[in-house]
Design a protein around this motif. Structure first.
Motif, mmCIF file in Angstrom:
data_model
loop_
_atom_site.group_PDB
_atom_site.id
_atom_site.type_symbol
_atom_site.label_atom_id
_atom_site.label_comp_id
_atom_site.label_asym_id
_atom_site.label_seq_id
_atom_site.Cartn_x
_atom_site.Cartn_y
_atom_site.Cartn_z
ATOM 1 N N LEU A 1 0.858 -1.058 -0.046
ATOM 2 C CA LEU A 1 0.087 0.126 0.072
ATOM 3 C C LEU A 1 0.840 1.294 0.149
ATOM 4 O O LEU A 1 1.684 1.437 0.676
ATOM 5 C CB LEU A 1 -0.737 0.025 1.214
ATOM 6 C CG LEU A 1 -1.706 1.259 1.521
ATOM 7 C CD1 LEU A 1 -2.833 1.477 0.225
ATOM 8 C CD2 LEU A 1 -2.445 1.117 3.025
ATOM 9 N N GLN A 2 0.594 2.109 -1.003
ATOM 10 C CA GLN A 2 1.070 3.527 -0.930
ATOM 11 C C GLN A 2 -0.064 4.375 -1.095
ATOM 12 O O GLN A 2 -0.846 4.242 -2.044
ATOM 13 C CB GLN A 2 1.945 3.675 -2.074
ATOM 14 C CG GLN A 2 2.802 4.880 -2.233
ATOM 15 C CD GLN A 2 3.690 4.991 -3.331
ATOM 16 O OE1 GLN A 2 3.389 4.644 -4.308
ATOM 17 N NE2 GLN A 2 5.333 5.282 -3.290
ATOM 18 N N ASN B 1 -1.723 0.115 -5.188
ATOM 19 C CA ASN B 1 -1.611 -1.335 -4.493
ATOM 20 C C ASN B 1 -0.729 -2.102 -5.315
ATOM 21 O O ASN B 1 -0.987 -2.126 -6.642
ATOM 22 C CB ASN B 1 -3.009 -1.819 -4.347
ATOM 23 C CG ASN B 1 -3.875 -1.115 -3.242
ATOM 24 O OD1 ASN B 1 -4.947 -0.590 -3.371
ATOM 25 N ND2 ASN B 1 -3.449 -1.040 -1.901
ATOM 26 N N ARG B 2 -0.053 -2.929 -4.678
ATOM 27 C CA ARG B 2 0.503 -4.165 -5.099
ATOM 28 C C ARG B 2 0.005 -5.211 -4.609
ATOM 29 O O ARG B 2 0.566 -5.760 -3.236
ATOM 30 C CB ARG B 2 2.250 -3.917 -4.977
ATOM 31 C CG ARG B 2 2.813 -2.650 -5.921
ATOM 32 C CD ARG B 2 4.236 -2.944 -5.493
ATOM 33 N NE ARG B 2 4.823 -1.719 -6.368
ATOM 34 C CZ ARG B 2 5.955 -1.051 -6.045
ATOM 35 N NH1 ARG B 2 6.681 -1.582 -4.919
ATOM 36 N NH2 ARG B 2 6.497 -0.183 -6.758
ATOM 37 N N PHE B 3 -0.801 -5.936 -5.511
ATOM 38 C CA PHE B 3 -1.436 -7.270 -4.903
ATOM 39 C C PHE B 3 -0.596 -8.430 -5.321
ATOM 40 O O PHE B 3 -0.159 -8.668 -6.465
ATOM 41 C CB PHE B 3 -2.632 -7.277 -5.612
ATOM 42 C CG PHE B 3 -3.723 -6.040 -5.096
ATOM 43 C CD1 PHE B 3 -4.214 -6.157 -3.951
ATOM 44 C CD2 PHE B 3 -4.101 -5.440 -6.093
ATOM 45 C CE1 PHE B 3 -5.048 -5.058 -3.383
ATOM 46 C CE2 PHE B 3 -4.883 -4.169 -5.857
ATOM 47 C CZ PHE B 3 -5.488 -4.343 -4.543
ATOM 48 N N GLN B 4 -0.636 -9.376 -4.579
ATOM 49 C CA GLN B 4 0.236 -10.695 -4.976
ATOM 50 C C GLN B 4 -0.873 -11.611 -5.494
ATOM 51 O O GLN B 4 -2.028 -11.609 -5.349
ATOM 52 C CB GLN B 4 0.780 -11.330 -3.622
ATOM 53 C CG GLN B 4 1.987 -10.640 -2.977
ATOM 54 C CD GLN B 4 2.200 -11.354 -1.764
ATOM 55 O OE1 GLN B 4 1.738 -12.701 -1.217
ATOM 56 N NE2 GLN B 4 3.412 -10.829 -0.952
ATOM 57 N N ALA B 5 -0.401 -12.523 -6.455
ATOM 58 C CA ALA B 5 -1.436 -13.413 -7.070
ATOM 59 C C ALA B 5 -1.903 -14.254 -6.204
ATOM 60 O O ALA B 5 -1.545 -14.494 -5.225
ATOM 61 C CB ALA B 5 -0.341 -14.237 -7.813
ATOM 62 N N GLY B 6 -3.447 -14.480 -6.591
ATOM 63 C CA GLY B 6 -4.122 -14.976 -5.432
ATOM 64 C C GLY B 6 -4.905 -14.607 -4.620
ATOM 65 O O GLY B 6 -5.814 -14.789 -3.796
ATOM 66 N N PHE B 7 -4.614 -13.099 -4.387
ATOM 67 C CA PHE B 7 -5.395 -12.186 -3.510
ATOM 68 C C PHE B 7 -6.737 -11.987 -3.839
ATOM 69 O O PHE B 7 -7.043 -11.925 -5.226
ATOM 70 C CB PHE B 7 -4.656 -10.962 -3.320
ATOM 71 C CG PHE B 7 -5.374 -9.685 -2.400
ATOM 72 C CD1 PHE B 7 -5.371 -10.120 -1.150
ATOM 73 C CD2 PHE B 7 -6.094 -8.880 -2.947
ATOM 74 C CE1 PHE B 7 -5.907 -9.202 -0.026
ATOM 75 C CE2 PHE B 7 -6.834 -8.063 -2.175
ATOM 76 C CZ PHE B 7 -6.670 -8.213 -0.720
ATOM 77 N N ILE C 1 -1.422 -1.645 -9.195
ATOM 78 C CA ILE C 1 -2.581 -0.760 -9.579
ATOM 79 C C ILE C 1 -2.912 0.587 -8.951
ATOM 80 O O ILE C 1 -2.709 0.670 -7.676
ATOM 81 C CB ILE C 1 -4.083 -1.433 -9.557
ATOM 82 C CG1 ILE C 1 -3.871 -2.952 -10.069
ATOM 83 C CG2 ILE C 1 -5.292 -0.784 -10.104
ATOM 84 C CD1 ILE C 1 -4.798 -3.930 -9.564
ATOM 85 N N LEU C 2 -3.249 1.708 -9.747
ATOM 86 C CA LEU C 2 -3.340 2.923 -8.995
ATOM 87 C C LEU C 2 -4.937 3.016 -9.228
ATOM 88 O O LEU C 2 -5.562 2.989 -10.134
ATOM 89 C CB LEU C 2 -2.841 4.131 -9.991
ATOM 90 C CG LEU C 2 -3.165 5.633 -9.413
ATOM 91 C CD1 LEU C 2 -2.397 5.766 -8.047
ATOM 92 C CD2 LEU C 2 -2.809 6.488 -10.572
#
Length: 147
Positions: free
Chosen positions: A27-28, A41-47, A100-101
């Motif tokens: 999170l930023q 956000n930077r989401f990990q695969a599977g989230f 993603i922004l």
């Protein structure tokens, strides 16, 4: 006619804003105002986010990865811009690590699998969580993200 300058343009540089992690989500926070909040956000695969409904519109841009809303069957890949109208209900699922922004107006209301409300997320709660994660990591709280 004499032109006058309006209020100063608020700005931050992403290099000056720390990334914090809440489990599989980086999170930023870039901006929080009374009615709009901007996060990356930077989401990990599977989230997977719980199903949720937006009270305002959302704009999003995908820098990297592949994700979708389970209900729509469309993959959003790097370079994709989307707009979600107010009232959208969906479940964000992440197929590949994604960056993603989001520009979010209002809040979103979270639901469980039976449709009961389980929570609400808005700019204020997101900023509080961001600051708490910064504090826990020993990272100074950034300036310039409130407007």
């Amino acid at each position: 006619m004499t032109e006058t300058l309006g209020p100063l343009v608020g700005h931050v540089h992403t290099d000056d804003l720390p990334w914090v992690n809440a489990g599989p989500v980086g999170l930023q926070v870039l901006r929080v105002s009374a009615d709009t909040w901007v996060v990356r956000n930077r989401f990990q695969a599977g989230f997977r986010l719980p199903a949720h409904k937006h009270t305002g519109g959302v704009h999003a841009f995908t820098f990297a990865g592949r994700w979708r809303y389970a209900e729509y069957g469309v993959d959003y890949v790097a370079g994709t811009f989307i707009h979600e109208p107010p009232g959208s209900v969906h479940t964000l699922t992440v197929a590949e690590d994604s960056d993603i922004l989001f520009v979010i107006e209002g809040a979103f209301i979270e639901f469980d699998d039976e449709g009961a409300i389980t929570g609400m997320v808005d700019g204020e709660s997101t900023l509080a969580a961001y600051y708490a994660l910064c504090d826990a990591a020993g990272i100074p709280r950034p300036e310039g993200i409130l407007s």
